[in-house]
Design a protein around this motif. Structure first.
Motif, PDB file in Angstrom:
ATOM      1  N   MET A   1       0.837  -1.188   0.000  1.00 37.24           N
ATOM      2  CA  MET A   1       0.000   0.000   0.000  1.00 37.24           C
ATOM      3  C   MET A   1       0.884   1.254   0.000  1.00 37.24           C
ATOM      4  SD  MET A   1      -3.119   1.062   2.621  1.00 37.24           S
ATOM      5  CE  MET A   1      -2.790  -0.216   3.704  1.00 37.24           C
ATOM      6  N   LYS A   2       0.450   2.269  -0.753  1.00 38.54           N
ATOM      7  CA  LYS A   2       1.188   3.538  -0.781  1.00 38.54           C
ATOM      8  C   LYS A   2       0.347   4.606  -0.093  1.00 38.54           C
ATOM      9  CE  LYS A   2       3.382   2.859  -5.267  1.00 38.54           C
ATOM     10  NZ  LYS A   2       3.328   3.416  -6.622  1.00 38.54           N
ATOM     11  N   ILE A   3       0.995   5.359   0.777  1.00 38.98           N
ATOM     12  CA  ILE A   3       0.262   6.355   1.581  1.00 38.98           C
ATOM     13  C   ILE A   3       0.858   7.745   1.354  1.00 38.98           C
ATOM     14  CG2 ILE A   3      -0.251   7.046   3.967  1.00 38.98           C
ATOM     15  CD1 ILE A   3      -0.595   4.148   4.644  1.00 38.98           C
ATOM     16  N   LEU A   4      -0.024   8.740   1.349  1.00 36.15           N
ATOM     17  CA  LEU A   4       0.405  10.145   1.300  1.00 36.15           C
ATOM     18  C   LEU A   4      -0.109  10.829   2.568  1.00 36.15           C
ATOM     19  CD1 LEU A   4       1.448  12.740  -0.194  1.00 36.15           C
ATOM     20  CD2 LEU A   4      -0.813  12.890  -1.259  1.00 36.15           C
ATOM     21  N   VAL A   5       0.786  11.506   3.291  1.00 33.75           N
ATOM     22  CA  VAL A   5       0.390  12.285   4.472  1.00 33.75           C
ATOM     23  C   VAL A   5       0.666  13.747   4.151  1.00 33.75           C
ATOM     24  CG1 VAL A   5       0.901  12.748   6.909  1.00 33.75           C
ATOM     25  CG2 VAL A   5       0.943  10.384   6.073  1.00 33.75           C
ATOM     26  N   THR A   6      -0.295  14.637   4.386  1.00 30.89           N
ATOM     27  CA  THR A   6      -0.017  16.053   4.128  1.00 30.89           C
ATOM     28  C   THR A   6       0.218  16.786   5.450  1.00 30.89           C
ATOM     29  OG1 THR A   6      -2.279  16.933   4.209  1.00 30.89           O
ATOM     30  CG2 THR A   6      -1.563  15.962   2.112  1.00 30.89           C
ATOM     31  N   GLY A   7       1.189  17.708   5.407  1.00 27.82           N
ATOM     32  CA  GLY A   7       1.547  18.476   6.600  1.00 27.82           C
ATOM     33  C   GLY A   7       3.048  18.446   6.809  1.00 27.82           C
ATOM     34  N   ASN A   8       3.537  19.269   7.748  1.00 27.80           N
ATOM     35  CA  ASN A   8       4.991  19.311   7.964  1.00 27.80           C
ATOM     36  C   ASN A   8       5.373  19.381   9.434  1.00 27.80           C
ATOM     37  OD1 ASN A   8       4.196  21.855   8.580  1.00 27.80           O
ATOM     38  ND2 ASN A   8       5.522  22.914   7.119  1.00 27.80           N
ATOM     39  N   GLY A   9       4.440  19.028  10.315  1.00 27.09           N
ATOM     40  CA  GLY A   9       4.720  19.162  11.745  1.00 27.09           C
ATOM     41  C   GLY A   9       5.133  17.855  12.398  1.00 27.09           C
ATOM     42  N   GLY A  10       5.237  17.927  13.734  1.00 30.16           N
ATOM     43  CA  GLY A  10       5.565  16.742  14.511  1.00 30.16           C
ATOM     44  C   GLY A  10       4.452  15.702  14.410  1.00 30.16           C
ATOM     45  N   ARG A  11       3.213  16.190  14.347  1.00 28.44           N
ATOM     46  CA  ARG A  11       2.072  15.279  14.211  1.00 28.44           C
ATOM     47  C   ARG A  11       2.214  14.417  12.960  1.00 28.44           C
ATOM     48  NH1 ARG A  11      -2.631  18.824  14.200  1.00 28.44           N
ATOM     49  NH2 ARG A  11      -1.442  19.739  12.521  1.00 28.44           N
ATOM     50  N   GLU A  12       2.523  15.068  11.847  1.00 28.78           N
ATOM     51  CA  GLU A  12       2.586  14.337  10.579  1.00 28.78           C
ATOM     52  C   GLU A  12       3.786  13.395  10.552  1.00 28.78           C
ATOM     53  OE1 GLU A  12       2.044  17.700  10.753  1.00 28.78           O
ATOM     54  OE2 GLU A  12      -0.105  17.606  10.318  1.00 28.78           O
ATOM     55  N   HIS A  13       4.919  13.815  11.156  1.00 29.03           N
ATOM     56  CA  HIS A  13       6.069  12.915  11.207  1.00 29.03           C
ATOM     57  C   HIS A  13       5.695  11.658  11.998  1.00 29.03           C
ATOM     58  CE1 HIS A  13      10.633  12.283  12.246  1.00 29.03           C
ATOM     59  NE2 HIS A  13      10.163  11.380  11.417  1.00 29.03           N
ATOM     60  N   ALA A  14       5.002  11.845  13.132  1.00 30.77           N
ATOM     61  CA  ALA A  14       4.642  10.697  13.975  1.00 30.77           C
ATOM     62  C   ALA A  14       3.611   9.794  13.278  1.00 30.77           C
ATOM     63  CB  ALA A  14       4.113  11.184  15.322  1.00 30.77           C
ATOM     64  N   LEU A  15       2.635  10.381  12.590  1.00 31.13           N
ATOM     65  CA  LEU A  15       1.637   9.559  11.887  1.00 31.13           C
ATOM     66  C   LEU A  15       2.303   8.762  10.763  1.00 31.13           C
ATOM     67  CD1 LEU A  15      -1.308  12.150  11.692  1.00 31.13           C
ATOM     68  CD2 LEU A  15      -1.321  10.018  13.010  1.00 31.13           C
TER      69      LEU A  15
END
Ligand code: AMP
Ligand code: GLY
Length: 431
Positions: free
Chosen positions: A1-15
């Motif tokens: 599976m390929k995933i895209l996460v949008t954002g640039n904060g600590g939250r997005e790094h952890a997710l």
């Protein structure tokens, strides 16, 4: 599976870090991500802005992305999920209509009142004259909130009537909060202890994540101006089993049922900011339509389940009967910030020692970037230094040992993250 996460904060790094742990996940792209997410195994940054929905959709179509997860509130409130879905893509998060729970405080207060969900008494106003006369009818301190998104800075707690009047004029006549402040909510002050209660919802059913508590003020002892959050830990013992059951019954379940009734079924993460008083009464202070930052960091450290499967299940409407599993240990994230934050600060300072700190836990990046091969500061909140321990005190001392390894000019952080839970641990030992 390929995933895209949008954002640039600590939250997005952890997710993204959590997604990458799943054996079924081949790669996690972050748009745009930060220096940390660019370095981790299984993660890859792509230079697309968080509000560039067209660019993200084009990337997702070209790269056959199976699941997109939207990190921050601004794109959700602007309707990014609806746009992805219209393009035939699978995107996790609330629709534009459902994201009003964070996007408009007036929508939320009216919704809470309509469905008898406990919250502070309030009035909402679009004329300064009416707002000023309402101030004279309620007790001090008075809480004033700009209606729209204001990057966590839209709330003023006025200790005097004069201060409240000045705030109304600033918000409504001088536009000090931009268009967010043209309409305001004025509400009663709630005393007690705050907790973050975050669930995943599929439109009908919500499954709670482990509880957590943030530390919003910049200085130790909850002094100074509010920030986006200077540290968080999970679980939060203030949320006892009894309070947990009450929150599900009085807040989460009626919110999902009410949103469905309004024609805006809520799919996504829903974050209820709660105030718990001395008598264990619970009131909703606010809703966020996304995961908390920095609450994500300790919660993802503890989550044992497969996050990708969970999001797909929420999108498919099949969460009923599921529950989540967490490590017993407590996790704590301490935010290292740039000197001056939440006001003005300088960036571009070299960061060292993360590789040593990472031996003891996980350093999630937020405002960082790589320039000429060097890791440098690039934002107000720079790192979320996250550790686990058998007790809150053990997790806390592990997190501060990690911080001792890290250096950048002007680094500031709170020294007391987790103190309320530690006070409870001490009082249990004493009795
Ligand atoms: P918000 O932007 O709605 O999260 O509010 C920011 C912070 O203001 C909250 O985390 C609380 O600490 C505080 N706050 C907001 N509303 C109230 C209230 N009615 N009573 C007491 N504190 C409040
Ligand atoms: N940590 C508070 C928030 O995410 O809104």
């Amino acid at each position: 599976m390929k995933i895209l996460v949008t954002g640039n904060g600590g939250r997005e790094h952890a997710l993204a870090w959590k997604f990458a742990q799943s054996p079924s996940v081949e790669i996690v792209y972050l748009a745009p991500g930060n220096a940390g997410s660019g370095l981790d195994a299984g993660l890859e940054n792509v230079a697309i802005d968080v509000m560039d929905f067209e660019g993200q959709i084009e990337f997702a179509l070209e790269n056959e992305i199976d699941l997109t997860m939207i990190g921050p509130e601004a794109p959700l409130v602007a309707g990014v999920v609806d746009q992805f879905q219209a393009a035939g893509l699978v995107c996790f998060g609330p629709s534009m209509a459902a994201a009003q729970l964070e996007g408009s405080k007036i929508f939320t207060k009216d919704f809470l009142q309509k469905y008898s969900i406990p919250t502070a008494k309030y009035g909402s106003f679009d004329s300064p004259e009416a707002a000023l006369s309402y101030l004279k009818t309620i007790a001090l301190p008075i809480v004033l909130k700009a209606d729209g998104l204001a990057a966590g800075k839209g709330v003023v707690i006025a200790q005097t009537l004069e201060e409240a009047e000045t705030t109304v004029r600033e918000m409504m006549q001088e536009n000090s909060f931009g268009s967010a402040g043209q309409r305001v909510v004025i509400e009663e002050f709630l005393a007690g202890e705050e907790a973050s209660f975050i669930v995943i919802a599929d439109g009908k059913v919500a499954i709670p994540f482990a509880t957590s508590q943030d530390h919003k003020a910049i200085y130790d002892g909850d002094k100074g101006p509010n920030t986006g959050g200077m540290g968080a830990y999970s679980p939060a013992p203030v949320v006892t089993d009894e309070i947990h059951a009450k929150v599900m019954e009085q807040v989460i379940e009626p919110t999902l049922a009410g949103m469905a009734e309004e024609g805006h079924p809520y799919v996504g993460f829903l974050y209820a900011g709660l105030m718990i008083d001395e008598d264990d009464n619970v009131n909703v202070i606010e809703f966020n339509c996304r995961f908390g930052d920095p609450e994500t960091q300790p919660i993802m450290m503890r989550l044992k389940d497969n996050l990708a499967d969970l999001c797909l299940s929420a999108i498919g409407g099949t969460l009923e009967g599921q529950s989540l599993n967490f490590e017993e240990n407590t996790a704590i994230a301490v935010v290292m910030a740039s000197e001056g934050y939440p006001g003005d600060y300088k960036t571009g300072f070299e960061i060292s020692g993360i590789e040593h700190a990472d031996q003891l836990g996980k350093v999630f990046h937020a405002g960082t970037k790589t320039v000429d091969g060097k890791l440098v500061t690039a934002g107000g909140r720079v790192l979320g230094v996250t550790a686990m321990g058998a007790s809150v005190s053990e997790a806390q001392s592990a997190a501060y040992k990690m911080i001792d390894q890290i250096h950048f000019d002007g680094a500031t952080y709170r020294h007391d993250i987790g103190y309320r839970a530690i006070e409870r641990e001490i009082s249990v030992v004493d009795t």
